[in-house]
Design an enzyme around this catalytic site. Structure first.
Site, PDB file in Angstrom:
ATOM      1  N   ARG A   1      -9.953   0.706   8.753  1.00 45.86           N
ATOM      2  CA  ARG A   1      -9.560  -0.662   9.079  1.00 45.86           C
ATOM      3  C   ARG A   1     -10.635  -1.391   9.876  1.00 45.86           C
ATOM      4  O   ARG A   1     -10.445  -2.549  10.247  1.00 45.86           O
ATOM      5  CB  ARG A   1      -8.297  -0.626   9.925  1.00 45.86           C
ATOM      6  CG  ARG A   1      -7.017  -1.006   9.169  1.00 45.86           C
ATOM      7  CD  ARG A   1      -5.881  -0.809  10.135  1.00 45.86           C
ATOM      8  NE  ARG A   1      -4.687  -1.516   9.876  1.00 45.86           N
ATOM      9  CZ  ARG A   1      -3.590  -0.974   9.334  1.00 45.86           C
ATOM     10  NH1 ARG A   1      -3.597   0.246   8.875  1.00 45.86           N
ATOM     11  NH2 ARG A   1      -2.487  -1.682   9.249  1.00 45.86           N
TER      12      ARG A   1
ATOM     13  N   LYS B   1       0.826  -1.220   0.000  1.00 39.44           N
ATOM     14  CA  LYS B   1       0.000   0.000   0.000  1.00 39.44           C
ATOM     15  C   LYS B   1       0.857   1.266   0.000  1.00 39.44           C
ATOM     16  O   LYS B   1       0.577   2.208  -0.739  1.00 39.44           O
ATOM     17  CB  LYS B   1      -0.949   0.023   1.218  1.00 39.44           C
ATOM     18  CG  LYS B   1      -1.918  -1.153   1.276  1.00 39.44           C
ATOM     19  CD  LYS B   1      -2.980  -0.978   2.367  1.00 39.44           C
ATOM     20  CE  LYS B   1      -2.436  -1.027   3.781  1.00 39.44           C
ATOM     21  NZ  LYS B   1      -1.868  -2.324   4.198  1.00 39.44           N
TER      22      LYS B   1
ATOM     23  N   ARG C   1      11.176  -6.301   5.155  1.00 37.47           N
ATOM     24  CA  ARG C   1      11.037  -4.857   5.381  1.00 37.47           C
ATOM     25  C   ARG C   1      11.559  -4.486   6.774  1.00 37.47           C
ATOM     26  O   ARG C   1      12.178  -3.439   6.951  1.00 37.47           O
ATOM     27  CB  ARG C   1       9.555  -4.463   5.247  1.00 37.47           C
ATOM     28  CG  ARG C   1       9.301  -2.969   5.373  1.00 37.47           C
ATOM     29  CD  ARG C   1       7.879  -2.606   5.002  1.00 37.47           C
ATOM     30  NE  ARG C   1       6.931  -2.875   6.076  1.00 37.47           N
ATOM     31  CZ  ARG C   1       5.612  -2.689   5.977  1.00 37.47           C
ATOM     32  NH1 ARG C   1       5.081  -2.275   4.851  1.00 37.47           N
ATOM     33  NH2 ARG C   1       4.815  -2.934   6.995  1.00 37.47           N
TER      34      ARG C   1
ATOM     35  N   ARG D   1      11.193  -0.906  11.860  1.00 38.50           N
ATOM     36  CA  ARG D   1       9.892  -1.016  12.519  1.00 38.50           C
ATOM     37  C   ARG D   1       9.856  -2.273  13.377  1.00 38.50           C
ATOM     38  O   ARG D   1       9.973  -3.390  12.862  1.00 38.50           O
ATOM     39  CB  ARG D   1       8.770  -1.085  11.467  1.00 38.50           C
ATOM     40  CG  ARG D   1       8.337   0.254  10.956  1.00 38.50           C
ATOM     41  CD  ARG D   1       7.247   0.132   9.926  1.00 38.50           C
ATOM     42  NE  ARG D   1       6.024  -0.504  10.413  1.00 38.50           N
ATOM     43  CZ  ARG D   1       4.899  -0.563   9.717  1.00 38.50           C
ATOM     44  NH1 ARG D   1       4.835  -0.010   8.527  1.00 38.50           N
ATOM     45  NH2 ARG D   1       3.836  -1.155  10.215  1.00 38.50           N
TER      46      ARG D   1
ATOM     47  N   ARG E   1      -0.994  -9.193  13.499  1.00 43.83           N
ATOM     48  CA  ARG E   1      -1.515  -8.148  12.598  1.00 43.83           C
ATOM     49  C   ARG E   1      -2.322  -8.772  11.454  1.00 43.83           C
ATOM     50  O   ARG E   1      -3.346  -8.225  11.040  1.00 43.83           O
ATOM     51  CB  ARG E   1      -0.363  -7.302  12.041  1.00 43.83           C
ATOM     52  CG  ARG E   1       0.194  -6.346  13.100  1.00 43.83           C
ATOM     53  CD  ARG E   1       1.600  -5.893  12.785  1.00 43.83           C
ATOM     54  NE  ARG E   1       1.698  -5.080  11.598  1.00 43.83           N
ATOM     55  CZ  ARG E   1       2.805  -4.970  10.865  1.00 43.83           C
ATOM     56  NH1 ARG E   1       3.901  -5.642  11.191  1.00 43.83           N
ATOM     57  NH2 ARG E   1       2.823  -4.196   9.816  1.00 43.83           N
TER      58      ARG E   1
HETATM   59  P1  AMP Z   1       0.448   0.346   9.010  1.00 40.15           P
HETATM   60  O1  AMP Z   1       1.619   1.242   8.828  1.00 40.15           O
HETATM   61  O2  AMP Z   1      -0.735   0.739   8.179  1.00 40.15           O
HETATM   62  O3  AMP Z   1       0.813  -1.108   8.852  1.00 40.15           O
HETATM   63  O4  AMP Z   1      -0.020   0.524  10.530  1.00 40.15           O
HETATM   64  C1  AMP Z   1       0.809   0.190  11.618  1.00 40.15           C
HETATM   65  C2  AMP Z   1      -0.014   0.042  12.874  1.00 40.15           C
HETATM   66  O5  AMP Z   1      -0.656   1.283  13.174  1.00 40.15           O
HETATM   67  C3  AMP Z   1      -1.143  -0.978  12.804  1.00 40.15           C
HETATM   68  O6  AMP Z   1      -0.700  -2.295  13.076  1.00 40.15           O
HETATM   69  C4  AMP Z   1      -2.099  -0.457  13.874  1.00 40.15           C
HETATM   70  O7  AMP Z   1      -1.642  -0.774  15.178  1.00 40.15           O
HETATM   71  C5  AMP Z   1      -1.958   1.053  13.716  1.00 40.15           C
HETATM   72  N1  AMP Z   1      -2.963   1.570  12.744  1.00 40.15           N
HETATM   73  C6  AMP Z   1      -2.713   2.097  11.512  1.00 40.15           C
HETATM   74  N2  AMP Z   1      -3.855   2.466  10.912  1.00 40.15           N
HETATM   75  C7  AMP Z   1      -4.858   2.157  11.773  1.00 40.15           C
HETATM   76  C8  AMP Z   1      -6.273   2.276  11.727  1.00 40.15           C
HETATM   77  N3  AMP Z   1      -6.906   2.762  10.645  1.00 40.15           N
HETATM   78  N4  AMP Z   1      -6.976   1.862  12.818  1.00 40.15           N
HETATM   79  C9  AMP Z   1      -6.360   1.393  13.907  1.00 40.15           C
HETATM   80  N5  AMP Z   1      -5.038   1.216  14.019  1.00 40.15           N
HETATM   81  C10 AMP Z   1      -4.277   1.607  12.957  1.00 40.15           C
END
Ligand code: AMP
Length: 193
Positions: A89, A14, A128, A134, A146
């Site tokens: 999400r 993404k 990654r 991260r 996740r």
């Molecule tokens: P990402 O970078 O999109 O993989 O997001 C990393 C982490 O941020 C996720 O595993 C969640 O803990 C949190 N997170 C990101 N976007 C959301 C969302 N829309 N709702 C809730 N938690 C989020």
């Protein structure tokens, strides 16, 4: 406005595709994960709260995430549109986004979903994690969590947009440019260009 939800499990690509799409279509990129990470880096109250969930592979509560997203949208001055990356999400987030956008006289144009099978996601995330630093990409148990959260809490969002006739699945395996072209084609079908 052209408002796109870029959907897909962690590691689907993404972030990579968002970067290319904003350039192509002149959109504003809003990644809730990136915004949370910036807050963690800046040691804000929001960052501290988000970190306690992110480190466990759990979702940050809807209320907090929705308020943050809305405030970020409000900061953008008359954009052509948005790419929502990693948001919504949950079904509650999707409903809140619809209500919020409709109050601004706009709507989601399309949900583009990058489809990648689970084994490939795990490989990509671990790879990654070596470069990104991260923590949530470095621990196989957090990665699994996740992916499980995605299946349980995020998959209903696909049904939500399917019911609105806005869902479009895209094969997320292959060359970056090949996937990008498929995404552009799907967008152009909607914009009629
Ligand atoms: P990402 O970078 O999109 O993989 O997001 C990393 C982490 O941020 C996720 O595993 C969640 O803990 C949190 N997170 C990101 N976007 C959301 C969302 N829309 N709702 C809730 N938690 C989020």
């Amino acid at each position: 406005m052209l408002n796109i939800v870029l959907f897909g499990p962690p590691g689907a690509g993404k972030g990579t595709q968002s970067a290319k799409l904003i350039e192509q279509f002149g959109l504003v990129h809003l990644s809730t994960g990136d915004i949370f990470r910036a807050n963690i880096k800046g040691e804000t109250e929001l960052g501290k709260l988000a970190k306690s969930y992110i480190d466990q592979g759990k979702l940050v509560p809807d209320e907090v995430t929705i308020a943050m997203l809305e405030s970020e949208v409000n900061k953008s001055d008359s954009p052509k549109g948005f790419i929502f990356d990693g948001f919504p999400r949950t079904q509650a987030q999707a409903q809140a986004l619809d209500t919020f956008l409709s109050s601004k006289g706009t709507t989601i144009s399309l949900m583009l979903a990058l489809e990648v099978e689970e084994d490939e996601l795990k490989k990509r995330l671990l790879l990654r994690g070596k470069d990104s630093g991260r923590a949530d990409d470095q621990d196989p148990a957090i990665i699994q969590k996740r992916i499980d959260v995605y299946q349980a809490e995020t998959m209903p969002v696909k049904t939500y947009y399917t019911q609105q006739g806005k869902y479009k699945g895209i094969n997320g395996l292959g060359e970056i440019d090949e996937i990008f072209n498929a995404l552009c084609q799907a967008i152009e079908e909607v914009t009629g260009k």
